[in-house]
Design an enzyme around this catalytic site. Structure first.
Site, short mmCIF file in Angstrom:
data_model
loop_
_atom_site.label_atom_id
_atom_site.label_comp_id
_atom_site.label_asym_id
_atom_site.label_seq_id
_atom_site.Cartn_x
_atom_site.Cartn_y
_atom_site.Cartn_z
N THR A 220 0.89 -1.31 -0.02
CA THR A 220 -0.02 -0.11 -0.07
C THR A 220 0.90 1.00 -0.22
O THR A 220 2.05 1.05 0.55
CB THR A 220 -0.90 -0.09 1.23
OG1 THR A 220 -1.69 -1.15 1.20
CG2 THR A 220 -1.53 1.19 1.51
N ARG A 248 -14.55 -7.34 0.53
CA ARG A 248 -13.76 -6.91 1.84
C ARG A 248 -13.04 -5.65 1.33
O ARG A 248 -12.63 -5.36 0.26
CB ARG A 248 -12.71 -7.95 1.97
CG ARG A 248 -11.87 -7.69 3.22
CD ARG A 248 -10.59 -6.79 2.89
NE ARG A 248 -9.73 -6.81 3.92
CZ ARG A 248 -8.60 -5.74 3.89
NH1 ARG A 248 -8.37 -5.24 2.92
NH2 ARG A 248 -8.02 -5.47 5.13
N1 ASP Z 1 -4.14 -1.96 4.81
C1 ASP Z 1 -4.32 -2.53 3.63
C2 ASP Z 1 -5.64 -3.32 3.59
O1 ASP Z 1 -5.83 -3.83 4.89
C3 ASP Z 1 -3.20 -3.44 3.30
C4 ASP Z 1 -2.01 -2.73 3.22
O2 ASP Z 1 -1.68 -1.96 3.94
O3 ASP Z 1 -0.98 -3.40 2.36
O4 ASP Z 1 -6.28 -3.15 2.69
#
Ligand code: ASP
Length: 356
Positions: A220, A248
């Protein structure tokens, strides 16, 4: 009498200023010299042993170029909002990261993108989840903030809003990368789930060579910035978690969980397993500690990540900046792609835990 004299003097002074010819010279100075920016590109099991030298070099190059792009905006007197959007758009286009092109796949073999944007000056915010056709979800989140009466749009409707507002639209296959597809198939195999057909428009496998899936569960991207006007802003963009199901949505697009900004306290962007960040309202919690307890930014970040998130069994990290220009990051994973720069500090780019 005294008042009359004073008023007269004031009029004279104003007139002489107005009459003065503009002098050639440097452009007017920005209101204050302070600016700062912190970037993350995801946190997870990122260790030296698991990363070859070319991959490491590619991540460092991308992070430092993204940082430079954000700094150019801020040094030129641009807004924190513009810096956040500029940097995240670059990272969304970079297949190294789990955002935009290079996003992870859902169990159904789709790229469903989430993003959030927040302006610390007004507490305006915009967020989108599960978009599939908008090239830059971060620009869409900012447009939701600026041009709609809502905060959070999802799915088809969010893509339609992007189209209606003239944002760049792409075929869903634009986001496809072989590396993420391999990650999906491996994950589905482990979970004994059916592997969906390759998405329409994806390149033929024979056209690619040497692609490797990696273990970096996250990727992310997020940016927090302080501009020379004294305003902070935050943005986060992600494809979420590999093999996510049932529509989700994680923490990234949820204001207060993965993204938050307020001139009263700080700006935060997070990365990690979103379910924990949502339940702890991580981003807002850090800002609340700063705002109501007067905690220094780094201490507040560590309190929430190293203590509360860790105690709950959650994994991930955050970046933060406050209106005084303090910068912080905190993560409880092996590594986090991260970079920072400010008016009074040299640039930093780091990946592994032991790097200062
Ligand atoms: N926080 C993000 C999610 O749960 C994933 C990530 O940070 O890589 O969708």
């Amino acid at each position: 009498m005294k008042r009359l004299l004073l008023a007269f003097a004031l009029i004279l002074a104003t007139a002489s200023v107005a009459a003065a010819k503009p002098r050639p010279g440097p452009p007017p100075k920005p209101p204050q010299p302070h600016w700062a920016i912190v970037i993350h590109g995801g946190a997870g099991v990122i260790t030296r042993g698991k990363m070859d030298a070319p991959t490491e070099a590619a991540y460092r190059k991308s992070m430092s170029e993204a940082l430079a792009a954000g700094e150019t905006v801020l040094k030129g007197g641009g807004t924190a909002q513009d810096a956040v959007e500029t940097v995240i758009k670059r990272l969304e286009d970079d297949p190294l990261f789990n955002a935009g092109r290079g996003a992870v796949f859902t169990a159904e073999g789709r790229n469903e993108l989430d993003a959030a944007f927040m302006d610390g000056r007004t507490l305006s915010a915009g967020a989108v989840a599960r978009v599939t056709r908008t090239r830059h979800p971060i620009s869409l989140a900012r447009t939701v903030m600026a041009k709609s009466k809502y905060v959070f749009l999802t799915g088809e409707g969010a893509d339609q809003f992007a189209k209606d507002n003239g944002l760049e639209m792409v075929d869903p296959s634009f986001f496809f990368t072989e590396r993420r597809w391999l990650e999906l198939t491996r994950e589905l195999n482990e979970q004994h789930l059916v592997i969906p057909p390759r998405p329409a428009g994806a390149p033929q496998l024979s056209e690619l060579s040497g692609v490797q899936a990696d273990d970096h569960r996250f990727g992310t991207v997020g940016v927090v910035a302080l501009d020379t006007h004294g305003d902070v802003a935050a943005g986060t963009s992600t494809g979420g978690l590999t093999a996510k199901r049932w529509g989700r949505v994680g923490d990234s697009p949820i204001i207060g969980a993965g993204t938050y900004a307020s001139n009263q306290s700080c700006a935060v962007s997070g990365t990690g397993t979103g379910e924990y960040f949502i339940r702890l309202t991580v981003a807002r919690e850090i800002c609340a500690l700063v705002q109501y307890k007067g905690m220094p930014l780094q201490k507040a970040a560590d309190e929430v990540i190293q203590k509360r998130l860790t105690a709950m069994g959650g994994d991930g990290g955050i970046i933060a900046v406050d209106p005084a220009g303090h910068m912080a990051w905190s993560f409880n994973t092996e590594g986090m792609y991260r970079a920072s720069g400010a008016w009074n500090q040299p640039d930093r780019v780091a990946i592994f835990k032991d790097e200062k």
